[in-house]
Design an enzyme around this catalytic site. Structure first.
Site, mmCIF file in Angstrom:
data_model
loop_
_atom_site.group_PDB
_atom_site.id
_atom_site.type_symbol
_atom_site.label_atom_id
_atom_site.label_comp_id
_atom_site.label_asym_id
_atom_site.label_seq_id
_atom_site.Cartn_x
_atom_site.Cartn_y
_atom_site.Cartn_z
ATOM 1 N N ASP A 187 -20.043 49.699 70.283
ATOM 2 C CA ASP A 187 -19.723 48.302 69.965
ATOM 3 C C ASP A 187 -20.884 47.571 69.297
ATOM 4 O O ASP A 187 -20.681 46.761 68.385
ATOM 5 C CB ASP A 187 -19.287 47.559 71.236
ATOM 6 C CG ASP A 187 -20.371 47.602 72.311
ATOM 7 O OD1 ASP A 187 -20.721 48.698 72.751
ATOM 8 O OD2 ASP A 187 -20.908 46.524 72.655
ATOM 9 N N ASP A 216 -34.922 59.975 78.607
ATOM 10 C CA ASP A 216 -34.803 61.400 78.254
ATOM 11 C C ASP A 216 -35.810 62.265 78.984
ATOM 12 O O ASP A 216 -35.747 63.487 78.884
ATOM 13 C CB ASP A 216 -34.972 61.601 76.740
ATOM 14 C CG ASP A 216 -33.799 61.049 75.973
ATOM 15 O OD1 ASP A 216 -33.875 60.949 74.743
ATOM 16 O OD2 ASP A 216 -32.800 60.678 76.625
ATOM 17 N N ARG A 241 -20.942 55.751 76.428
ATOM 18 C CA ARG A 241 -21.673 55.672 75.155
ATOM 19 C C ARG A 241 -20.853 55.008 74.048
ATOM 20 O O ARG A 241 -20.548 55.592 73.016
ATOM 21 C CB ARG A 241 -22.169 57.056 74.764
ATOM 22 C CG ARG A 241 -22.983 57.615 75.910
ATOM 23 C CD ARG A 241 -23.822 58.754 75.628
ATOM 24 N NE ARG A 241 -24.893 58.491 74.686
ATOM 25 C CZ ARG A 241 -25.676 59.493 74.249
ATOM 26 N NH1 ARG A 241 -25.461 60.696 74.651
ATOM 27 N NH2 ARG A 241 -26.639 59.237 73.386
ATOM 28 N N LYS A 260 -35.865 65.967 67.246
ATOM 29 C CA LYS A 260 -34.397 65.965 67.073
ATOM 30 C C LYS A 260 -33.916 64.526 66.868
ATOM 31 O O LYS A 260 -33.139 64.242 65.951
ATOM 32 C CB LYS A 260 -33.734 66.543 68.307
ATOM 33 C CG LYS A 260 -32.234 66.251 68.420
ATOM 34 C CD LYS A 260 -31.604 66.785 69.672
ATOM 35 C CE LYS A 260 -31.658 65.863 70.837
ATOM 36 N NZ LYS A 260 -30.613 64.831 70.926
ATOM 37 N N ASN A 261 -34.410 63.609 67.696
ATOM 38 C CA ASN A 261 -33.877 62.241 67.685
ATOM 39 C C ASN A 261 -34.403 61.378 66.559
ATOM 40 O O ASN A 261 -33.972 60.241 66.393
ATOM 41 C CB ASN A 261 -34.119 61.577 69.046
ATOM 42 C CG ASN A 261 -33.204 62.172 70.107
ATOM 43 O OD1 ASN A 261 -32.328 62.991 69.789
ATOM 44 N ND2 ASN A 261 -33.415 61.806 71.348
ATOM 45 N N CYS A 320 -19.966 61.251 76.684
ATOM 46 C CA CYS A 320 -20.504 62.576 77.019
ATOM 47 C C CYS A 320 -20.801 62.550 78.520
ATOM 48 O O CYS A 320 -20.523 61.573 79.209
ATOM 49 C CB CYS A 320 -21.753 62.868 76.202
ATOM 50 S SG CYS A 320 -23.141 61.858 76.692
ATOM 51 N N ARG A 367 -22.482 63.077 68.762
ATOM 52 C CA ARG A 367 -22.167 61.670 68.589
ATOM 53 C C ARG A 367 -23.079 60.979 67.570
ATOM 54 O O ARG A 367 -22.733 59.954 67.022
ATOM 55 C CB ARG A 367 -22.178 60.901 69.887
ATOM 56 C CG ARG A 367 -23.060 61.331 70.966
ATOM 57 C CD ARG A 367 -22.965 60.488 72.203
ATOM 58 N NE ARG A 367 -22.310 59.229 72.031
ATOM 59 C CZ ARG A 367 -22.852 58.144 71.503
ATOM 60 N NH1 ARG A 367 -24.047 58.229 71.040
ATOM 61 N NH2 ARG A 367 -22.181 57.020 71.417
ATOM 62 N N ARG A 392 -29.037 72.474 71.958
ATOM 63 C CA ARG A 392 -28.866 71.299 71.095
ATOM 64 C C ARG A 392 -30.191 70.571 70.900
ATOM 65 O O ARG A 392 -30.372 69.860 69.915
ATOM 66 C CB ARG A 392 -27.857 70.331 71.723
ATOM 67 C CG ARG A 392 -26.455 70.883 71.827
ATOM 68 C CD ARG A 392 -25.479 69.827 72.252
ATOM 69 N NE ARG A 392 -25.617 68.647 71.399
ATOM 70 C CZ ARG A 392 -24.989 67.495 71.648
ATOM 71 N NH1 ARG A 392 -24.224 67.384 72.727
ATOM 72 N NH2 ARG A 392 -25.120 66.464 70.838
#
Ligand code: EPZ
Length: 419
Positions: A123, A306, A120, A22-23, A115, A91, A398
């Site tokens: 910047d 994670d 999160r 996913k990432n 979240c 996001r 998700r």
């Protein structure tokens, strides 16, 4: 909202095939804005966030299809506006900002909200893009970006104040079409960053140093469509790694990205979990009695944040005390109160959690709060006496493709209920 009903299960035995990451897939999909021509992405997991990304690409002017594990993308005339309705749900969509600036010279992207796990901010993303010549204003919850000079972004020497994964991917993607050389120092070294670079290189980008903390990009005039296979999901694999010792079973994880999980494997070995690399994957074996360990989450190649919640669940099962220190996100212990409702004895002090082992889990109704916390509750349910009902599992959907089907195929007893 769906719930998962988890009965005490196991020992789990058999093979689980790890899906695509996913990432890695999410930032790569946003980078699909850059090339002209058809892009084919293989090994893409069928997840809610991937569907959201495809919907966003369509709104931005790219035609997408998603069949099986293959996504095709072909961008036409781009539209610079990424709406709040989509960005608020995911996001990672903010990563379309840089590519839109690189191609169109303008972008209007909803500011991603925080979240459950933290504020999160973005910047680091914005200051890097500003160094490349972009200017931003915030209005009505939108980031409005412009590149004043014709020809788009220009290369820059950027030092990140923190090795942000998303910011590194974002700047890497924007730099691919910028004029001149971009150097990103203190870059994130996560394998997913290297996968984004691999995709861009397949499209003709000139990138070196990806996977290290200094990445150099020579901007090119154009990128062309390509076919690319997304890496396996190391966090999904790590999650299933926990299910084996938790239920006293043995699982073969097919397509497991072993090297990319060194920190997790090392810690689980310390606890007493057995591992055996085999062609095409990794065998995870329940060995001797598990013992407690200390874990500190760090940027890659350190222990991944994670995997923190899933590891906390395993620690509840180990003998003696364990400690987890969360150094990446400010609020990533929401699974703790739910695990304690299942009989765990975990105390949170600041950014650390002390886990008393061998308390045993008893089934209870629990609430998922974020993606990995949800996974830790499902794992706990497998070892809990009685029935565990995990609510709000849209968080889980998700990031995990058919988690109940994959676990039931190796002996778990999980049913999905529509509420
Ligand atoms: C990516 O998020 C992953 N998400 C996260 O996975 C993962 O936990 C995280 O990297 C760290 O490994 C995706 O890849 C889609 P960061 P990202 O920028 O890029 C702060 C999951 O469960 N920060 O490395 O958002 C930030 O607040 C998800 O799959 C700034 O302050 O992570 C955090 O404290 C959760 N300013 C820290 O840096 C910025 O501009 C790490 O964030 C950017 C980040």
């Amino acid at each position: 909202m769906d719930t998962l009903i988890v009965e005490k299960s196991g020992p789990l035995h058999g093979t689980i095939t790890v899906s695509g990451s996913k990432n890695a897939a999410l930032p790569i999909l946003m980078a699909c804005i850059l090339p002209t021509g058809r892009i084919v992405l293989e090994n893409v997991p069928r997840l809610a966030d991937i569907h959201t990304s495809c919907k966003l690409l369509s709104i931005l002017g790219c035609h997408t299809t998603f069949e099986g594990d293959t996504v095709t993308v072909e961008c036409g005339t781009l539209n610079p506006h990424a709406p709040y309705e989509l960005v608020k749900t995911m996001r990672a969509s903010v990563l379309c900002l840089g590519p839109l600036l690189a191609v169109l010279g303008e972008a209007r992207v909803s500011m991603p909200g925080g979240c459950a796990i933290g504020a999160r901010p973005v910047d680091i993303h914005l200051s890097g893009l500003e160094a490349m010549g972009a200017s931003f204003e915030l209005a009505e919850g939108y980031i409005i970006g412009r590149v004043p000079r014709p020809g788009g972004l220009k290369g820059a020497h950027i030092v990140l104040r923190f090795p942000s994964v998303g910011a590194t991917e974002h700047l890497l993607t924007a730099a691919a079409l910028a004029e001149g050389e971009t150097i990103i120092e203190n870059a994130a070294r996560e394998p997913e960053v290297a996968d984004v670079a691999g995709f861009l290189i397949a499209c003709g980008a000139k990138i070196e140093g990806h996977g290290t903390s200094v990445i150099r990009v020579q901007g090119v005039d154009r990128l062309r469509g390509a076919t690319y296979r997304v890496m396996s999901d190391r966090i999904e694999a790590g999650t299933f790694m926990v299910a084996a010792p938790l239920t006293g079973g043995e699982l073969f994880l097919e397509n497991c990205p072993v090297r990319e999980l060194d920190a997790v494997i090392q810690k689980m070995r310390e606890m007493g979990v057995g591992f055996e690399e085999r062609p095409g994957g990794l065998l995870v074996k329940s060995g001797r009695e598990l013992v407690g360990v200390e874990v500190e989450t760090l940027p890659y190649p350190g222990f991944p944040t994670d995997m923190q919640a899933q590891m906390t669940t395993l620690m509840c099962h180990a003998k003696g005390l364990s400690m987890v220190e969360e150094t990446i996100f400010e609020n990533r212990f929401m699974h703790v109160m739910e695990l304690n409702r299942m009989g765990a004895e975990i105390k949170v002090k600041g950014n650390a959690a002390i886990v008393k082992g061998q308390r045993g889990f008893t089934g209870a109704p629990v609430m998922a709060s974020d993606l990995r916390a949800s996974a830790s509750l499902v794992l706990a349910g497998l070892a809990a006496e009685g029935r565990t009902v995990v609510e709000r599992i849209y968080h889980l959907d998700r990031g995990y493709e058919n988690i109940e089907h994959k676990l039931n195929a190796v002996g778990a007893r999980i049913t999905r209920a529509k509420s």
